[in-house]
Design an enzyme around this catalytic site. Structure first.
Site, PDB file in Angstrom:
ATOM      1  CB  SER A 272      70.288  63.911  35.322  1.00  0.00           C
ATOM      2  OG  SER A 272      68.895  64.339  35.015  1.00  0.00           O
ATOM      3  CG  ASP A 273      69.838  67.286  41.054  1.00  0.00           C
ATOM      4  OD1 ASP A 273      68.647  67.232  41.048  1.00  0.00           O
ATOM      5  OD2 ASP A 273      70.420  67.973  41.998  1.00  0.00           O
ATOM      6  CD1 TRP A 274      62.984  67.046  39.001  1.00  0.00           C
ATOM      7  CD2 TRP A 274      64.693  65.587  39.160  1.00  0.00           C
ATOM      8  NE1 TRP A 274      62.580  65.716  39.137  1.00  0.00           N
ATOM      9  CE2 TRP A 274      63.294  64.678  39.223  1.00  0.00           C
ATOM     10  CE3 TRP A 274      66.031  64.585  39.320  1.00  0.00           C
ATOM     11  CZ2 TRP A 274      63.309  63.374  39.325  1.00  0.00           C
ATOM     12  CZ3 TRP A 274      65.755  63.144  39.359  1.00  0.00           C
ATOM     13  CH2 TRP A 274      64.299  62.790  39.492  1.00  0.00           C
TER      14      TRP A 274
END
Ligand code: BGC
Length: 825
Positions: A234-236
């Site tokens: 996932s993106d952060w």
């Protein structure tokens, strides 16, 4: 893949299965959840090391956000793409793999292959191009290079993250054809050509579904259709639903330690909401990554021995010059072109502009790395003129676009002192600047989130100028600011309306006090921050900054001074730039104007010196309203740490500026194909469909300032012959100038009356050729089958469109040199 490679891949697969078999549900769920900001937990029982990730894309920051842990800083991705050379991108990737290995990083969080849909996009500088084919080609080179060094890549942000406004929630509404033909195309090409070991799913939604949960795009398209076998992270802070994410094909939720995976995922399996097989699939992907990078015992790493060392500084310098785009180069008084400068002629060069001294070498946000050194244009030209010519150099600021406060830096010597509630010191550390960015366990020795009640940034400041110095803060919470032992401000900064969790990072600076100081007389400064209780937060971090801005001089006075310097010189070089508040992750731009009085400066200088060369230090397009009034314009992007040295190489003619525009430069903002990136009720309609970049300018008959693909070298090329089949294009050309050079032969296809809705022309392929003066070269360029296909929405497949095409061999999208006709069955 060779047979030996295939056999090793097979051994890795066995090791992965064997390791998976030994894991219980809780451990598997734990492995899929970040243990901190940048890593996954080690599982010693199966010989699995902790996998470490790091940003990307111009360097390898490592697990600490600080100048204490420097990394090479290469040019911004726009600059890399401007070289139009996948092999060069591959060499950049290999250097980054070397940096990653040095820092114990297994996976680089790069490349960014979203598109230049609108020049307003805050991360425009971090993406390659407006063209999906060029993006895919450069991205493939980069991924291949990093992975040549045995380090994983994470192609990001999958997909539709082409602007920053409301990025956590925005729904990018994209019709099937543009989704396939434009936005997915670079990802698809990279999966096919470079076999990336990872992908990062974006914050945003696409057509109603959050990307981390997008079963169709991740499981059906990326994995089943394209055959992607890497891990999906996932993106952060993008992962928001345990069941939605795991069923949507998300393997890893970052950062940790608290995510929607871990215990919550094991629980969901026990509750029957998620089949354990979905968890196994994700774990398998993570173990495969570990096996590839050599972090799983018993599995042979793809690259076992570190490759031969690469000279980072030299490559950074070469890359910068290869990406510089000379968009204008007129004749000056003696009849020769404005550039290169005649180094032997002596004379005086007046260098002007704040960015000539304080260079902007990189864009803001997660792309930030801390280089060990920065060569500014002033540094680069000073030493080059001293060593290589008799010319003398003067420097004048001329205009300073940084009207905002930035983290205390030049002249400051600072440290951080952490105290508990009783005032006792519990930790202390030096600070390279006024920016405190402590994430996870990266705290000064002795300090902990539990014991810290306050942090004081304290030390001395040695003013470089007399006058009123502004001091300020960035970050959320309660502060006390003291200068010279006196409290000058005390107050609380509340969370603004834009609830971006990275507000303290990207938020606007606040001026808190002005103090009159004397040049050379040191003064004590102190900023105390009351530490809020972060112990319950999913990601523990402390971010705030002590900011400073030196005395601001009257803009007219600065310009007048620059005009005098330019008048007295044979050549004037003006460096204009954007600022950190203009180009960064976290927000979009509002317009394309150069900040401050820089346009006025250029005009005033050009009016008194006909040999005025403007160097544009910006990662994305800016308006250049004076472009016809100056002798030369050189675009240098964010050139990376060696930018000033490369600039001297190019200005003095040791190196040709190698770049071609990877994106169209509009004459004015209003001409850009997409001028709105603010969602309406959470939706951002990609209503222009296929028509972004040059495709849109052509459809609307708008002449840009400089077309896609444009760039002048220091020599000329005559295109002599073109032969085209459906598979290849053969072009012969001669270097007709007096110097060796490199030309990028661009092949465009233009369908003739075919009645199909599509752009009037598009880039199908390209190749770089090199030749000495008077030499001819022939190049054969393969035409990818996809260049003739469109996405058929009904059949849900690619359809080859037969008929008559004009094949163009071009110097740029606006400069076709030869054409041929092709009848495609
Ligand atoms: C960015 C990613 C980056 C991540 C970690 C996010 O805000 O969108 O590109 O890799 O942070 O720094």
């Amino acid at each position: 893949m060779t047979d030996a490679d295939q056999a090793r891949e097979q051994i890795r697969e066995y090791a992965v299965e064997a390791a998976l078999d030994k894991l219980d549900l809780d451990t598997k769920a734990r492995l899929l959840s970040g243990q901190d900001m940048w890593s996954l937990p080690a599982i010693p029982e199966i010989g699995l090391k902790s996998l470490v990730m790091s940003d990307g894309p111009i360097g390898v920051r490592g697990v600490r956000w600080t100048a204490d842990d420097p990394s090479i800083a290469l040019p911004s991705p726009t600059g890399l793409a401007a070289a139009w050379d996948p092999e060069l991108a591959r060499r950049a990737g290999r250097l980054l793999a070397q940096e990653a290995r040095r820092k114990g990083v297994h996976v680089l969080l790069a490349p960014t292959v979203n598109l230049h849909r609108s020049p307003l996009g805050g991360r425009h500088f971090e993406c390659y191009s407006e063209d999906p084919y060029l993006t895919g080609a450069v991205g493939s080179g980069y991924v291949n290079g990093v992975q040549d060094g045995g380090v994983g890549t994470t192609v990001k942000h999958f997909v539709g993250n082409d602007a920053e406004t409301e990025r956590f929630t925005v729904d990018s509404v994209i019709a099937p054809r543009p989704l396939r033909e434009v936005y997915l195309a670079p990802f698809e090409a990279i999966v096919a050509n470079a076999h990336p070991w990872g992908i990062m799913t974006a914050y945003n939604r696409v057509n109603g579904t959050t990307m981390t949960e997008h079963q169709y795009l991740v499981n059906e398209v990326l994995r089943a259709e394209w055959g992607f076998d890497g891990y999906n992270v996932s993106d952060w802070m993008a992962a928001r639903s345990t069941t939605g994410d795991i069923l949507g094909g998300l393997d890893v939720a970052m950062p940790g330690p608290q995510t929607v995976y871990g215990p919550a995922l094991a629980e969901a399996v026990r509750a029957g909401e998620v089949p354990e097989s979905a968890v196994d699939t994700a774990v398998r992907n993570v173990l495969r990554l570990a096996a590839r990078v050599g972090a799983l015992e018993g599995a042979p790493a793809v690259v076992e021995e570190a490759p031969a060392p690469i000279d980072g500084q030299a490559l950074a310098r070469e890359l910068a010059a290869r990406g510089f785009v000379l968009v204008r180069n007129e004749a000056v008084a003696d009849g020769s072109a404005a550039l290169p400068l005649d180094a032997a002629a002596g004379g005086t060069v007046a260098l002007l502009g704040a960015a000539a001294r304080d260079a902007r070498v990189l864009g803001g946000g997660s792309a930030v790395v801390f280089p060990e050194r920065i060569v500014s244009p002033l540094d680069g030209l000073t030493s080059a003129l001293r060593d290589r010519s008799g010319a003398s150099l003067t420097y004048t600021i001329g205009a300073d676009p940084s009207e905002e406060l930035t983290p205390a830096d030049k002249g400051f010597e600072l440290r951080a002192v952490c105290r508990d509630a009783s005032g006792a010191v519990v930790g202390e550390g030096t600070l390279p600047s006024g920016q405190v960015q402590w994430i996870g366990d990266d705290l000064p020795a002795g300090a902990s989130y539990e014991t810290m009640a306050s942090i004081e940034v304290t030390g001395t400041f040695l003013p470089r100028e007399n006058g009123e110095h502004a001091f300020g803060t960035r970050g959320l919470g309660a502060f006390t600011l003291a200068v010279g032992g006196e409290t000058v401000w005390e107050g609380v900064q509340e969370m603004g309306n834009e609830a971006d969790p990275f507000e303290a990072f990207f938020g606007a600076p606040s001026e808190r006090a002005r103090v009159t100081l004397t040049e050379g007389e040191p003064v004590e400064v102190s900023l105390t921050f009351q530490v809020p209780d972060v112990t319950a937060l999913p990601l523990k971090a402390i971010m705030f900054s002590l900011l400073h801005l030196g005395p601001q001089r009257e803009a007219d006075e600065l310009i007048a001074e620059a005009v005098e310097a330019a008048r007295a010189a044979d050549t004037a070089i003006v460096v204009v730039a954007t600022t950190e508040r203009v180009e960064s992750e976290g927000f979009d731009r509002k317009d394309l104007a150069l900040p401050g009085r820089q346009d006025d400066l250029v005009r005033a200088v050009a009016a008194v010196n006909p040999h005025t060369v403007v160097v544009v230090n910006a990662g994305s397009p800016v308006e250049l309203p004076w472009r016809d009034e100056v002798a030369a314009v050189l675009l240098t992007w964010f050139p990376g740490q060696e930018g000033g040295a490369a600039l001297a190489d190019v200005l003095l003619g040791d190196t040709e500026p190698g770049g071609r525009l990877p994106t169209t430069w509009p004459a004015r903002f209003a001409d850009a194909p997409v001028t709105e990136v603010v969602p309406t009720e959470g939706r951002l309609e990609y209503g222009e469909g296929l028509f972004i970049g040059y495709r849109a300018y052509e459809a609307r008959s708008i002449r840009p300032a400089f077309p896609f693909g444009h760039g002048l070298g220091y020599t000329d090329w005559a295109y002599e012959s073109l032969e085209a089949t459906a598979e290849t294009v053969r072009v012969r050309l001669t270097n007709t100038g007096a110097r060796p050079g490199r030309e990028v032969v661009q092949v465009y296809l233009a369908p003739v009356d075919d009645g199909v809705e599509r752009p009037a022309s598009w880039l199908a392929a390209f190749a770089g050729v090199e030749a000495g003066p008077g030499e001819s070269v022939e190049t054969e360029i393969a035409l990818p089958a996809r260049a003739f296909e469109i996405w058929d929405e009904e059949a849900r497949g690619w359809q080859r469109i037969g008929g008559t095409y004009e094949v163009r061999a071009s110097h740029s999208h606006g400069d076709t040199r030869l054409t041929a006709t092709l009848d495609l069955a």
